[in-house]
Design an enzyme around this catalytic site. Structure first.
Site, PDB file in Angstrom:
ATOM      1  N   ASP A   1     -28.269 -15.388  -5.078  1.00 19.95           N
ATOM      2  CA  ASP A   1     -28.776 -16.617  -5.714  1.00 19.95           C
ATOM      3  C   ASP A   1     -29.162 -16.236  -7.138  1.00 19.95           C
ATOM      4  O   ASP A   1     -29.145 -15.050  -7.504  1.00 19.95           O
ATOM      5  CB  ASP A   1     -30.004 -17.140  -4.942  1.00 19.95           C
ATOM      6  CG  ASP A   1     -30.608 -18.390  -5.583  1.00 19.95           C
ATOM      7  OD1 ASP A   1     -29.838 -19.280  -5.996  1.00 19.95           O
ATOM      8  OD2 ASP A   1     -31.849 -18.473  -5.707  1.00 19.95           O
ATOM      9  N   SER A   2     -29.554 -17.241  -7.918  1.00 20.07           N
ATOM     10  CA  SER A   2     -30.059 -16.943  -9.263  1.00 20.07           C
ATOM     11  C   SER A   2     -31.432 -16.268  -9.202  1.00 20.07           C
ATOM     12  O   SER A   2     -31.823 -15.598 -10.139  1.00 20.07           O
ATOM     13  CB  SER A   2     -30.166 -18.240 -10.059  1.00 20.07           C
ATOM     14  OG  SER A   2     -31.076 -19.114  -9.413  1.00 20.07           O
TER      15      SER A   2
ATOM     16  N   CYS B   1     -26.848 -20.279  -3.003  1.00 19.17           N
ATOM     17  CA  CYS B   1     -27.180 -21.028  -4.206  1.00 19.17           C
ATOM     18  C   CYS B   1     -26.229 -22.219  -4.255  1.00 19.17           C
ATOM     19  O   CYS B   1     -25.005 -22.044  -4.183  1.00 19.17           O
ATOM     20  CB  CYS B   1     -26.954 -20.121  -5.415  1.00 19.17           C
ATOM     21  SG  CYS B   1     -27.043 -20.968  -6.993  1.00 19.17           S
TER      22      CYS B   1
ATOM     23  N   GLU C   1     -39.563 -21.057  -9.383  1.00 12.93           N
ATOM     24  CA  GLU C   1     -39.332 -19.659  -9.768  1.00 12.93           C
ATOM     25  C   GLU C   1     -40.590 -19.092 -10.447  1.00 12.93           C
ATOM     26  O   GLU C   1     -40.912 -17.919 -10.301  1.00 12.93           O
ATOM     27  CB  GLU C   1     -38.123 -19.600 -10.708  1.00 12.93           C
ATOM     28  CG  GLU C   1     -37.544 -18.244 -10.909  1.00 12.93           C
ATOM     29  CD  GLU C   1     -36.820 -17.653  -9.687  1.00 12.93           C
ATOM     30  OE1 GLU C   1     -36.108 -18.368  -8.984  1.00 12.93           O
ATOM     31  OE2 GLU C   1     -36.988 -16.446  -9.454  1.00 12.93           O
TER      32      GLU C   1
ATOM     33  N   CYS D   1     -30.699 -27.551  -3.266  1.00 17.05           N
ATOM     34  CA  CYS D   1     -31.013 -26.370  -4.081  1.00 17.05           C
ATOM     35  C   CYS D   1     -31.821 -25.472  -3.176  1.00 17.05           C
ATOM     36  O   CYS D   1     -32.779 -25.928  -2.534  1.00 17.05           O
ATOM     37  CB  CYS D   1     -31.822 -26.755  -5.315  1.00 17.05           C
ATOM     38  SG  CYS D   1     -32.463 -25.321  -6.221  1.00 17.05           S
TER      39      CYS D   1
ATOM     40  N   HIS E   1     -33.945 -23.341  -3.713  1.00 15.23           N
ATOM     41  CA  HIS E   1     -35.353 -23.175  -4.077  1.00 15.23           C
ATOM     42  C   HIS E   1     -36.240 -24.232  -3.383  1.00 15.23           C
ATOM     43  O   HIS E   1     -37.418 -23.997  -3.149  1.00 15.23           O
ATOM     44  CB  HIS E   1     -35.551 -23.335  -5.591  1.00 15.23           C
ATOM     45  CG  HIS E   1     -35.178 -22.138  -6.405  1.00 15.23           C
ATOM     46  ND1 HIS E   1     -33.887 -21.699  -6.537  1.00 15.23           N
ATOM     47  CD2 HIS E   1     -35.942 -21.292  -7.152  1.00 15.23           C
ATOM     48  CE1 HIS E   1     -33.866 -20.634  -7.334  1.00 15.23           C
ATOM     49  NE2 HIS E   1     -35.094 -20.366  -7.722  1.00 15.23           N
TER      50      HIS E   1
END
Ligand code: DGL
Length: 272
Positions: free
Chosen positions: A14-15, A77, A154, A186, A188
């Site tokens: 993932d990022s 992601c 994040e 997403c 996240h």
């Protein structure tokens, strides 16, 4: 060891911290599997990047995971699943790639929702990946980009006033909140799913992406006889392209303090 050896790790990327929600579900369902995780913290948020940039980053990460003997790659992601899945499959045809969009759409297909909402990054929503796949699956599909959420999470803002204001600004009294089911498009967002549930309509079901995706991954590994034959807990190795305190904090919260976490620079070649 080759890349389709059952004892190889499950590669996940993932990022940043979002993919940890998927890694945690994978760990809970398949505790004997080794996990090799890459968080591209140097380049987050992916949601603001062009499809070409996302493909270039994903390509470099896939090479790294494969070099480290990953037996499959779980693209944890949505922005990369939406923009780089086909590219990766074409570039590495012998590798099993799993994206995080198809398993969730398959789940929705088995249900009878009159309306489905999906929220995600700009890169995911503007790719139309969900809208195309859900066309004909549900009568009404409402998609909305919620770009600040991933950056906020994040940074560790998952609770408190900041999180609440931003979530309310996006979802308070918006059409997407009145749908029968909401896809957190997403990885996240599961970290703020309770807050989202408080804001959307009571009848709106928040779909459990990580659980569905982990189950799908297990099915794929079983079908290919790629489950590890091991009777002790698998190892967890994590790499980030830029060491950030917020990644380290969440990773140890999920996987314990003795986590093997390293910084790793990758060569991001231009796409050929
Ligand atoms: N967690 C990612 C996703 O599912 C990326 C968020 C970001 O880096 O913008 O899209």
């Amino acid at each position: 060891m080759s890349n389709n050896h059952p004892q190889g790790p499950i590669g996940i990327f993932d990022s940043g911290v979002g993919g940890l929600t998927i890694a945690r579900a994978v760990r809970a369902l398949m505790p004997y599997e080794d996990i090799l995780y890459f968080g591209d913290t140097l380049h987050l948020p992916y949601g603001e990047k062009s499809p070409d940039a996302i493909r270039r980053y994903s390509d470099a990460i896939a090479r790294f995971l494969l070099k480290n003997e990953a037996k499959c790659i779980l693209i944890a992601c949505n922005s990369a699943s939406a923009n780089a899945f086909h590219h990766l499959k074409n570039n590495f045809p012998e590798v099993l790639f799993i994206n995080v969009i198809d398993p969730v759409v398959d789940y929705v297909r088995q249900k009878d929702y009159a309306s489905v909402g999906v929220i995600g990054t700009k890169a995911t929503i503007s790719s139309n990946a969900y809208q195309k796949r859900l066309n004909g699956v549900s009568k009404q599909v409402i998609a909305k980009a919620t770009p600040l959420l991933a950056a906020m999470i994040e940074e560790g803002f998952t609770d408190g006033d900041v999180a609440e204001s931003v979530i309310t600004a996006y979802l308070g009294n918006d059409h997407v909140s009145h749908s029968d089911a909401l896809i957190l498009g997403c990885t996240h967002y599961p970290l703020i799913s309770e807050k989202i549930q408080n804001i959307v309509d009571d009848h709106c079901e928040i779909i459990d992406g990580p659980g569905i995706i982990a189950t799908f991954t297990k099915d794929q590994l079983e079908a290919r006889k790629l489950m590890a034959a091991r009777q002790k807990p698998g190892t967890i190795r994590m790499y980030v392209s830029d060491h950030t305190p917020s990644f380290a904090r969440l990773a140890s919260l999920f996987f314990g303090d003795n986590l093997d976490l390293k910084e790793q620079n990758l060569a991001y070649d231009p796409l050929g």
